[in-house]
Design a protein around this motif. Structure first.
Motif, PDB file in Angstrom:
ATOM      1  N   ALA A 140      94.516  60.763   7.193  1.00 44.33           N
ATOM      2  CA  ALA A 140      93.490  61.755   7.499  1.00 44.33           C
ATOM      3  C   ALA A 140      92.588  61.974   6.288  1.00 44.33           C
ATOM      4  O   ALA A 140      93.053  62.065   5.158  1.00 44.33           O
ATOM      5  CB  ALA A 140      94.165  63.061   7.889  1.00 44.33           C
ATOM      6  N   HIS A 141      91.308  62.005   6.539  1.00 47.30           N
ATOM      7  CA  HIS A 141      90.327  62.279   5.497  1.00 47.30           C
ATOM      8  C   HIS A 141      89.629  63.574   5.840  1.00 47.30           C
ATOM      9  O   HIS A 141      89.679  64.048   6.972  1.00 47.30           O
ATOM     10  CB  HIS A 141      89.298  61.140   5.418  1.00 47.30           C
ATOM     11  N   ALA A 142      88.943  64.113   4.850  1.00 41.24           N
ATOM     12  CA  ALA A 142      88.196  65.332   5.093  1.00 41.24           C
ATOM     13  C   ALA A 142      87.146  65.080   6.167  1.00 41.24           C
ATOM     14  O   ALA A 142      86.506  64.044   6.194  1.00 41.24           O
ATOM     15  CB  ALA A 142      87.533  65.777   3.802  1.00 41.24           C
ATOM     16  N   ALA A 143      87.007  66.031   7.030  1.00 39.31           N
ATOM     17  CA  ALA A 143      85.998  65.919   8.076  1.00 39.31           C
ATOM     18  C   ALA A 143      84.628  66.184   7.472  1.00 39.31           C
ATOM     19  O   ALA A 143      84.451  67.137   6.727  1.00 39.31           O
ATOM     20  CB  ALA A 143      86.295  66.922   9.188  1.00 39.31           C
ATOM     21  N   GLU A 144      83.675  65.318   7.779  1.00 38.39           N
ATOM     22  CA  GLU A 144      82.301  65.526   7.329  1.00 38.39           C
ATOM     23  C   GLU A 144      81.710  66.624   8.209  1.00 38.39           C
ATOM     24  O   GLU A 144      81.712  66.515   9.425  1.00 38.39           O
ATOM     25  CB  GLU A 144      81.491  64.243   7.456  1.00 38.39           C
ATOM     26  N   GLN A 145      81.250  67.690   7.580  1.00 37.88           N
ATOM     27  CA  GLN A 145      80.713  68.819   8.315  1.00 37.88           C
ATOM     28  C   GLN A 145      79.199  68.822   8.200  1.00 37.88           C
ATOM     29  O   GLN A 145      78.650  68.864   7.102  1.00 37.88           O
ATOM     30  CB  GLN A 145      81.281  70.126   7.766  1.00 37.88           C
ATOM     31  N   GLY A 146      78.536  68.747   9.325  1.00 38.01           N
ATOM     32  CA  GLY A 146      77.076  68.808   9.337  1.00 38.01           C
ATOM     33  C   GLY A 146      76.606  70.248   9.242  1.00 38.01           C
ATOM     34  O   GLY A 146      77.115  71.124   9.934  1.00 38.01           O
ATOM     35  N   ILE A 147      75.660  70.498   8.364  1.00 43.31           N
ATOM     36  CA  ILE A 147      75.085  71.832   8.225  1.00 43.31           C
ATOM     37  C   ILE A 147      73.572  71.676   8.368  1.00 43.31           C
ATOM     38  O   ILE A 147      72.959  70.919   7.617  1.00 43.31           O
ATOM     39  CB  ILE A 147      75.465  72.462   6.869  1.00 43.31           C
ATOM     40  N   PRO A 148      72.981  72.353   9.322  1.00 45.52           N
ATOM     41  CA  PRO A 148      71.550  72.160   9.581  1.00 45.52           C
ATOM     42  C   PRO A 148      70.674  72.720   8.463  1.00 45.52           C
ATOM     43  O   PRO A 148      71.035  73.689   7.792  1.00 45.52           O
ATOM     44  CB  PRO A 148      71.317  72.914  10.891  1.00 45.52           C
ATOM     45  N   ALA A 149      69.528  72.102   8.298  1.00 49.09           N
ATOM     46  CA  ALA A 149      68.540  72.569   7.322  1.00 49.09           C
ATOM     47  C   ALA A 149      67.747  73.726   7.914  1.00 49.09           C
ATOM     48  O   ALA A 149      67.568  73.816   9.129  1.00 49.09           O
ATOM     49  CB  ALA A 149      67.603  71.429   6.944  1.00 49.09           C
ATOM     50  N   SER A 150      67.258  74.596   7.037  1.00 49.82           N
ATOM     51  CA  SER A 150      66.383  75.690   7.472  1.00 49.82           C
ATOM     52  C   SER A 150      64.998  75.136   7.758  1.00 49.82           C
ATOM     53  O   SER A 150      64.725  73.951   7.532  1.00 49.82           O
ATOM     54  CB  SER A 150      66.320  76.759   6.372  1.00 49.82           C
ATOM     55  N   ILE A 183      69.223  73.358   2.722  1.00 45.79           N
ATOM     56  CA  ILE A 183      70.516  73.488   3.393  1.00 45.79           C
ATOM     57  C   ILE A 183      71.347  74.464   2.573  1.00 45.79           C
ATOM     58  O   ILE A 183      71.517  74.275   1.364  1.00 45.79           O
ATOM     59  CB  ILE A 183      71.237  72.131   3.501  1.00 45.79           C
ATOM     60  N   GLU A 184      71.843  75.493   3.227  1.00 43.92           N
ATOM     61  CA  GLU A 184      72.671  76.497   2.548  1.00 43.92           C
ATOM     62  C   GLU A 184      74.049  76.546   3.189  1.00 43.92           C
ATOM     63  O   GLU A 184      74.176  76.480   4.405  1.00 43.92           O
ATOM     64  CB  GLU A 184      72.048  77.889   2.647  1.00 43.92           C
ATOM     65  N   PHE A 185      75.068  76.684   2.333  1.00 44.06           N
ATOM     66  CA  PHE A 185      76.424  76.877   2.832  1.00 44.06           C
ATOM     67  C   PHE A 185      77.232  77.674   1.827  1.00 44.06           C
ATOM     68  O   PHE A 185      76.909  77.704   0.640  1.00 44.06           O
ATOM     69  CB  PHE A 185      77.117  75.554   3.168  1.00 44.06           C
ATOM     70  N   GLY A 231      78.425  80.011  -3.067  1.00 41.39           N
ATOM     71  CA  GLY A 231      77.350  79.645  -2.158  1.00 41.39           C
ATOM     72  C   GLY A 231      76.485  78.561  -2.773  1.00 41.39           C
ATOM     73  O   GLY A 231      76.252  78.555  -3.980  1.00 41.39           O
ATOM     74  N   CYS A 232      76.014  77.627  -1.954  1.00 45.39           N
ATOM     75  CA  CYS A 232      75.218  76.502  -2.439  1.00 45.39           C
ATOM     76  C   CYS A 232      73.928  76.361  -1.656  1.00 45.39           C
ATOM     77  O   CYS A 232      73.871  76.688  -0.463  1.00 45.39           O
ATOM     78  CB  CYS A 232      76.009  75.199  -2.307  1.00 45.39           C
ATOM     79  N   ILE A 233      72.903  75.844  -2.342  1.00 47.41           N
ATOM     80  CA  ILE A 233      71.622  75.537  -1.715  1.00 47.41           C
ATOM     81  C   ILE A 233      71.224  74.129  -2.135  1.00 47.41           C
ATOM     82  O   ILE A 233      71.161  73.822  -3.333  1.00 47.41           O
ATOM     83  CB  ILE A 233      70.520  76.516  -2.141  1.00 47.41           C
ATOM     84  N   TYR A 234      70.973  73.282  -1.152  1.00 47.74           N
ATOM     85  CA  TYR A 234      70.461  71.938  -1.393  1.00 47.74           C
ATOM     86  C   TYR A 234      68.970  71.951  -1.116  1.00 47.74           C
ATOM     87  O   TYR A 234      68.526  72.422  -0.067  1.00 47.74           O
ATOM     88  CB  TYR A 234      71.148  70.920  -0.469  1.00 47.74           C
ATOM     89  N   THR A 235      68.205  71.429  -2.077  1.00 53.23           N
ATOM     90  CA  THR A 235      66.763  71.294  -1.915  1.00 53.23           C
ATOM     91  C   THR A 235      66.418  69.815  -2.032  1.00 53.23           C
ATOM     92  O   THR A 235      66.762  69.178  -3.028  1.00 53.23           O
ATOM     93  CB  THR A 235      66.004  72.105  -2.982  1.00 53.23           C
ATOM     94  N   ALA A 236      65.754  69.288  -1.024  1.00 57.89           N
ATOM     95  CA  ALA A 236      65.395  67.866  -1.009  1.00 57.89           C
ATOM     96  C   ALA A 236      64.315  67.566  -2.045  1.00 57.89           C
ATOM     97  O   ALA A 236      63.646  68.473  -2.557  1.00 57.89           O
ATOM     98  CB  ALA A 236      64.912  67.470   0.385  1.00 57.89           C
ATOM     99  N   LYS A 237      64.149  66.286  -2.326  1.00 57.88           N
ATOM    100  CA  LYS A 237      63.114  65.831  -3.250  1.00 57.88           C
ATOM    101  C   LYS A 237      61.767  66.382  -2.799  1.00 57.88           C
ATOM    102  O   LYS A 237      61.452  66.351  -1.614  1.00 57.88           O
ATOM    103  CB  LYS A 237      63.082  64.305  -3.296  1.00 57.88           C
ATOM    104  N   GLY A 238      60.994  66.895  -3.731  1.00 63.47           N
ATOM    105  CA  GLY A 238      59.697  67.474  -3.409  1.00 63.47           C
ATOM    106  C   GLY A 238      59.738  68.976  -3.220  1.00 63.47           C
ATOM    107  O   GLY A 238      58.711  69.635  -3.253  1.00 63.47           O
ATOM    108  N   GLY A 239      60.925  69.535  -3.012  1.00 62.18           N
ATOM    109  CA  GLY A 239      61.076  70.978  -2.900  1.00 62.18           C
ATOM    110  C   GLY A 239      60.548  71.556  -1.603  1.00 62.18           C
ATOM    111  O   GLY A 239      60.466  70.872  -0.585  1.00 62.18           O
ATOM    112  N   ASP A 254      76.154  79.165   7.088  1.00 64.32           N
ATOM    113  CA  ASP A 254      77.280  78.339   7.516  1.00 64.32           C
ATOM    114  C   ASP A 254      78.338  78.246   6.424  1.00 64.32           C
ATOM    115  O   ASP A 254      78.025  78.213   5.227  1.00 64.32           O
ATOM    116  CB  ASP A 254      76.810  76.929   7.861  1.00 64.32           C
ATOM    117  N   LYS A 255      79.580  78.177   6.848  1.00 63.98           N
ATOM    118  CA  LYS A 255      80.714  78.020   5.921  1.00 63.98           C
ATOM    119  C   LYS A 255      81.146  76.560   5.926  1.00 63.98           C
ATOM    120  O   LYS A 255      81.280  75.958   6.981  1.00 63.98           O
ATOM    121  CB  LYS A 255      81.902  78.882   6.354  1.00 63.98           C
ATOM    122  N   LEU A 256      81.359  76.012   4.727  1.00 65.64           N
ATOM    123  CA  LEU A 256      81.931  74.670   4.599  1.00 65.64           C
ATOM    124  C   LEU A 256      83.438  74.858   4.602  1.00 65.64           C
ATOM    125  O   LEU A 256      84.021  75.294   3.613  1.00 65.64           O
ATOM    126  CB  LEU A 256      81.454  73.988   3.314  1.00 65.64           C
TER     127      LEU A 256
END
Length: 148
Positions: free
Chosen positions: A24-34, A39-41, A49-57, A106-108
């Motif tokens: 068993a491996h960790a399940a990849e959890q999809g988190i939608p972008a705003s 993407i916040e989780f 808490g984390c925030i992902y910002t794509a290239k270009g901001g 969303d919670k990871l």
């Protein structure tokens, strides 16, 4: 004794069928972008808490060097922020000033992983581990913070 031997032989007869099943491996959890593409989780505890910002901001935020960027904050026992970009080691900010972490997003889930761009994170009851494809990353929990 004969029944026990038969049971052991039965188990060994089925063993080859399960030998090819991956562990068993960790399940990849999809988190939608705003709407702005971030993407916040949070971890289930709500302490990280984390925030992902794509290239270009976004229209209101541009990461250092244009991004992409992963920024994670911990609330307790002291507020810290770690910023991970696509190049170089993560940056630990021990007194970030603003403390807006951990809104209702969303919670990871523990045992799950998430990835976007060059970043991936693994959530566990021990904390959150995040890495970039360049090998740099960090571990953050209530007990400790390490960057590499």
């Amino acid at each position: 004794m004969l029944a026990r031997s038969a049971a052991i032989l039965f188990l060994f007869a089925w063993l080859p069928l399960f030998a090819s099943v991956p562990l068993a491996h960790a399940a990849e959890q999809g988190i939608p972008a705003s709407a702005d593409g971030q993407i916040e989780f949070n971890t289930p505890s709500g302490n990280i808490g984390c925030i992902y910002t794509a290239k270009g901001g976004t229209s209101t935020y541009e990461p250092k060097d244009g991004g992409p960027e992963l920024s994670c904050s911990r609330v307790e026992p002291s507020y810290v922020t770690i910023i991970l970009g696509p190049k170089g080691p993560a940056t630990l900010i021990k007194n970030p000033g603003e403390q807006g972490c951990c809104s209702d997003v969303d919670k990871l889930g523990y045992g799950n992983s998430w990835s976007a761009g060059p970043f991936s994170c693994q959530s566990s009851t021990k904390g959150l581990t995040c890495t970039a494809t360049n090998g740099h990353g960090f571990f953050i929990s209530k007990a400790k913070v390490t960057v590499k």
